[in-house]
Design a protein around this motif. Structure first.
Motif, PDB file in Angstrom:
ATOM      1  N   SER A 220      48.355  29.668  34.733  1.00 52.60           N
ATOM      2  CA  SER A 220      48.258  30.887  33.928  1.00 52.60           C
ATOM      3  C   SER A 220      49.377  31.865  34.259  1.00 52.60           C
ATOM      4  O   SER A 220      49.818  32.632  33.409  1.00 52.60           O
ATOM      5  N   LEU A 221      49.864  31.828  35.506  1.00 51.20           N
ATOM      6  CA  LEU A 221      50.957  32.711  35.892  1.00 51.20           C
ATOM      7  C   LEU A 221      52.235  32.377  35.127  1.00 51.20           C
ATOM      8  O   LEU A 221      53.039  33.266  34.844  1.00 51.20           O
ATOM      9  N   PHE A 222      52.388  31.103  34.772  1.00 53.19           N
ATOM     10  CA  PHE A 222      53.577  30.697  34.012  1.00 53.19           C
ATOM     11  C   PHE A 222      53.363  30.834  32.511  1.00 53.19           C
ATOM     12  O   PHE A 222      54.304  31.151  31.781  1.00 53.19           O
ATOM     13  N   THR A 223      52.142  30.578  32.048  1.00 53.33           N
ATOM     14  CA  THR A 223      51.901  30.604  30.603  1.00 53.33           C
ATOM     15  C   THR A 223      51.550  31.999  30.094  1.00 53.33           C
ATOM     16  O   THR A 223      51.906  32.353  28.965  1.00 53.33           O
ATOM     17  N   ALA A 224      50.821  32.786  30.902  1.00 45.97           N
ATOM     18  CA  ALA A 224      50.444  34.148  30.503  1.00 45.97           C
ATOM     19  C   ALA A 224      50.622  35.076  31.705  1.00 45.97           C
ATOM     20  O   ALA A 224      49.655  35.563  32.286  1.00 45.97           O
ATOM     21  N   PRO A 225      51.872  35.320  32.113  1.00 45.32           N
ATOM     22  CA  PRO A 225      52.124  36.046  33.361  1.00 45.32           C
ATOM     23  C   PRO A 225      51.591  37.472  33.355  1.00 45.32           C
ATOM     24  O   PRO A 225      51.017  37.919  34.352  1.00 45.32           O
ATOM     25  N   TRP A 226      51.749  38.196  32.236  1.00 47.58           N
ATOM     26  CA  TRP A 226      51.349  39.608  32.247  1.00 47.58           C
ATOM     27  C   TRP A 226      49.840  39.766  32.309  1.00 47.58           C
ATOM     28  O   TRP A 226      49.334  40.627  33.046  1.00 47.58           O
ATOM     29  N   GLY A 227      49.117  38.949  31.578  1.00 50.12           N
ATOM     30  CA  GLY A 227      47.657  39.007  31.659  1.00 50.12           C
ATOM     31  C   GLY A 227      47.155  38.605  33.030  1.00 50.12           C
ATOM     32  O   GLY A 227      46.234  39.224  33.580  1.00 50.12           O
ATOM     33  N   THR A 228      47.761  37.572  33.604  1.00 51.90           N
ATOM     34  CA  THR A 228      47.355  37.104  34.931  1.00 51.90           C
ATOM     35  C   THR A 228      47.607  38.165  35.988  1.00 51.90           C
ATOM     36  O   THR A 228      46.737  38.458  36.818  1.00 51.90           O
ATOM     37  N   LEU A 229      48.791  38.765  35.971  1.00 54.05           N
ATOM     38  CA  LEU A 229      49.127  39.793  36.958  1.00 54.05           C
ATOM     39  C   LEU A 229      48.265  41.046  36.767  1.00 54.05           C
ATOM     40  O   LEU A 229      47.875  41.690  37.746  1.00 54.05           O
ATOM     41  N   SER A 230      47.962  41.376  35.510  1.00 50.73           N
ATOM     42  CA  SER A 230      47.108  42.541  35.248  1.00 50.73           C
ATOM     43  C   SER A 230      45.706  42.331  35.808  1.00 50.73           C
ATOM     44  O   SER A 230      45.163  43.199  36.496  1.00 50.73           O
ATOM     45  N   LEU A 231      45.128  41.174  35.506  1.00 51.44           N
ATOM     46  CA  LEU A 231      43.776  40.893  35.996  1.00 51.44           C
ATOM     47  C   LEU A 231      43.750  40.779  37.511  1.00 51.44           C
ATOM     48  O   LEU A 231      42.774  41.182  38.158  1.00 51.44           O
ATOM     49  N   LEU A 232      44.812  40.242  38.082  1.00 53.90           N
ATOM     50  CA  LEU A 232      44.889  40.130  39.540  1.00 53.90           C
ATOM     51  C   LEU A 232      44.924  41.523  40.175  1.00 53.90           C
ATOM     52  O   LEU A 232      44.250  41.767  41.179  1.00 53.90           O
ATOM     53  N   SER A 233      45.688  42.434  39.590  1.00 56.51           N
ATOM     54  CA  SER A 233      45.772  43.796  40.122  1.00 56.51           C
ATOM     55  C   SER A 233      44.427  44.513  40.008  1.00 56.51           C
ATOM     56  O   SER A 233      43.968  45.170  40.953  1.00 56.51           O
ATOM     57  N   ILE A 234      43.798  44.379  38.855  1.00 59.32           N
ATOM     58  CA  ILE A 234      42.490  45.019  38.653  1.00 59.32           C
ATOM     59  C   ILE A 234      41.461  44.426  39.607  1.00 59.32           C
ATOM     60  O   ILE A 234      40.658  45.141  40.217  1.00 59.32           O
ATOM     61  N   GLY A 235      41.497  43.094  39.748  1.00 54.70           N
ATOM     62  CA  GLY A 235      40.539  42.441  40.640  1.00 54.70           C
ATOM     63  C   GLY A 235      40.691  42.896  42.080  1.00 54.70           C
ATOM     64  O   GLY A 235      39.700  43.141  42.770  1.00 54.70           O
ATOM     65  N   TYR A 236      41.934  43.015  42.545  1.00 49.71           N
ATOM     66  CA  TYR A 236      42.134  43.464  43.922  1.00 49.71           C
ATOM     67  C   TYR A 236      41.646  44.899  44.103  1.00 49.71           C
ATOM     68  O   TYR A 236      41.033  45.219  45.122  1.00 49.71           O
ATOM     69  N   ALA A 237      41.939  45.747  43.125  1.00 50.75           N
ATOM     70  CA  ALA A 237      41.488  47.139  43.228  1.00 50.75           C
ATOM     71  C   ALA A 237      39.970  47.210  43.355  1.00 50.75           C
ATOM     72  O   ALA A 237      39.432  48.034  44.113  1.00 50.75           O
ATOM     73  N   ILE A 238      39.269  46.334  42.652  1.00 52.61           N
ATOM     74  CA  ILE A 238      37.798  46.318  42.725  1.00 52.61           C
ATOM     75  C   ILE A 238      37.334  45.851  44.099  1.00 52.61           C
ATOM     76  O   ILE A 238      36.331  46.341  44.635  1.00 52.61           O
ATOM     77  N   THR A 239      38.058  44.906  44.700  1.00 47.19           N
ATOM     78  CA  THR A 239      37.630  44.394  46.008  1.00 47.19           C
ATOM     79  C   THR A 239      37.676  45.469  47.088  1.00 47.19           C
ATOM     80  O   THR A 239      36.978  45.345  48.101  1.00 47.19           O
ATOM     81  N   ILE A 240      38.477  46.514  46.883  1.00 54.58           N
ATOM     82  CA  ILE A 240      38.549  47.581  47.890  1.00 54.58           C
ATOM     83  C   ILE A 240      37.184  48.241  48.052  1.00 54.58           C
ATOM     84  O   ILE A 240      36.759  48.567  49.170  1.00 54.58           O
ATOM     85  N   ILE A 241      36.476  48.413  46.942  1.00 55.89           N
ATOM     86  CA  ILE A 241      35.134  49.004  46.998  1.00 55.89           C
ATOM     87  C   ILE A 241      34.214  48.133  47.836  1.00 55.89           C
ATOM     88  O   ILE A 241      33.484  48.617  48.710  1.00 55.89           O
ATOM     89  N   PHE A 242      34.253  46.833  47.601  1.00 61.45           N
ATOM     90  CA  PHE A 242      33.378  45.913  48.328  1.00 61.45           C
ATOM     91  C   PHE A 242      33.794  45.794  49.793  1.00 61.45           C
ATOM     92  O   PHE A 242      32.935  45.600  50.665  1.00 61.45           O
ATOM     93  N   SER A 243      35.090  45.894  50.078  1.00 56.87           N
ATOM     94  CA  SER A 243      35.525  45.801  51.478  1.00 56.87           C
ATOM     95  C   SER A 243      35.030  47.002  52.280  1.00 56.87           C
ATOM     96  O   SER A 243      34.611  46.849  53.432  1.00 56.87           O
ATOM     97  N   VAL A 244      35.060  48.182  51.679  1.00 56.76           N
ATOM     98  CA  VAL A 244      34.550  49.376  52.370  1.00 56.76           C
ATOM     99  C   VAL A 244      33.057  49.241  52.628  1.00 56.76           C
ATOM    100  O   VAL A 244      32.563  49.549  53.727  1.00 56.76           O
ATOM    101  N   ARG A 245      32.315  48.757  51.631  1.00 55.60           N
ATOM    102  CA  ARG A 245      30.865  48.568  51.804  1.00 55.60           C
ATOM    103  C   ARG A 245      30.577  47.496  52.854  1.00 55.60           C
ATOM    104  O   ARG A 245      29.668  47.646  53.679  1.00 55.60           O
TER     105      ARG A 245
END
Length: 310
Positions: A239-264
């Motif tokens: 997906s990084l090669f076929t749809a790079p912008w969508g993949t990178l966007s979802l990866l960034s959003i996903g990591y940002a969400i994990t910060i909440i769970f890491s604090v908890r």
């Protein structure tokens, strides 16, 4: 992806003892005035990461955003493997550590700041430049803090399997997320200076914050999950090669969400430790009370003898 110091990753796998041992071996080779390849290869990879980071800034200046982002991604990949190569070849050194620090500041601090400034923040004039500088400065401060804590034994986050703050390569990705999102959604919303400025400012704060964040090395998988995870990795690469912008966007959003769970998650670990300490303290107190109670009866010891004589 975690930053590494030419064999000293931000997760801290290589110790000062390892560095000293590798340098001692290097001194033997220095007697012949020859540089061993095991010490050269990791440093060469670090220099390549630095060059790709600066090249990304150059592409941003001429408006080639795809190549600018690709250069930063390649720099991140190289930064992730130089430490592994150094450990594999036993080529970790103080020189590599310092070189990697400088490389990370340029590739993940300076270059992303220039890219996001060219993409959106230049419309804010001086204020936009200050926001871009905030990213570069906070990246440098994060790496300086990490260097200063190499010899510190008391690191609660590290001992619990967490990182402190957002790693610099991830910070670069979050700062560039407005570029990913705009190119993916074909909109100009995230290129609005105010929107991009807020994202960059928050990312800069997260890099120097004391928030606990997940470390991939603390993640343990069941053996039954090996094949599904490998499948996901393959799909991600495709997906990084076929749809790079969508993949990178979802990866960034996903990591940002994990910060909440890491604090908890870290907070839950702290509560468990406090509860265990309270139980141990209560148990010690009960044992001490029981010991005093058994020593009080007057039928034993010297007091008992005096009563019998009376």
């Amino acid at each position: 992806m975690s930053a590494s110091f030419g064999g000293v990753p931000e997760d801290g796998d290589v110790t000062d003892k390892d560095l000293a041992g590798n340098e001692a071996e290097g001194e033997k080779d220095a007697g012949a005035r020859l540089l061993p390849m095991r010490a050269f290869v990791p440093n060469a990879i670090t220099v390549l990461a630095l060059c790709f980071g600066l090249t990304g800034a150059r592409f941003a200046i001429i408006g080639n955003w795809e190549k600018a982002v690709a250069a930063i991604i390649i720099a991140g990949v190289l930064d992730g493997i130089d430490g592994r190569v150094a450990r594999l070849l036993k080529g970790a050194s103080r020189f590599g550590a310092e070189l990697d620090s400088l490389s990370d500041v340029i590739a993940f601090g300076v270059a992303p700041a220039i890219i996001i400034y060219q993409w959106a923040l230049h419309d804010l004039g001086g204020i936009g430049w200050v926001v871009a500088l905030a990213h570069a400065v906070c990246c440098a401060l994060r790496l300086a803090r990490f260097n200063a804590q190499l010899d510190v034994d008391n690191q609660p986050h590290k001992q619990a399997g967490f990182l402190t703050g957002v790693p610099s390569p991830v910070g670069a990705g979050l700062t560039l997320s407005p570029v990913f999102l705009d190119l993916w959604l074909e909109t100009t919303f995230f290129s609005e200076p105010a929107v991009a400025g807020v994202i960059v400012a928050v990312t800069a704060f997260l890099m120097v914050s004391n928030l606990p964040t997940f470390s991939w090395k603390s993640v343990k998988l069941k053996r039954s999950m090996r094949l599904p995870v490998l499948l996901l990795v393959g799909l991600f690469a495709a997906s990084l090669f076929t749809a790079p912008w969508g993949t990178l966007s979802l990866l960034s959003i996903g990591y940002a969400i994990t910060i909440i769970f890491s604090v908890r998650s870290y907070g839950r670990l702290l509560r468990q430790k406090r509860e265990q300490a309270a139980v141990q303290t209560a148990g010690s107190g009960a044992a001490a009370t029981t010991g005093r109670t058994t020593a009080e009866p007057g039928t034993t010891g010297a007091d008992g003898a005096d009563d019998a004589a009376g």
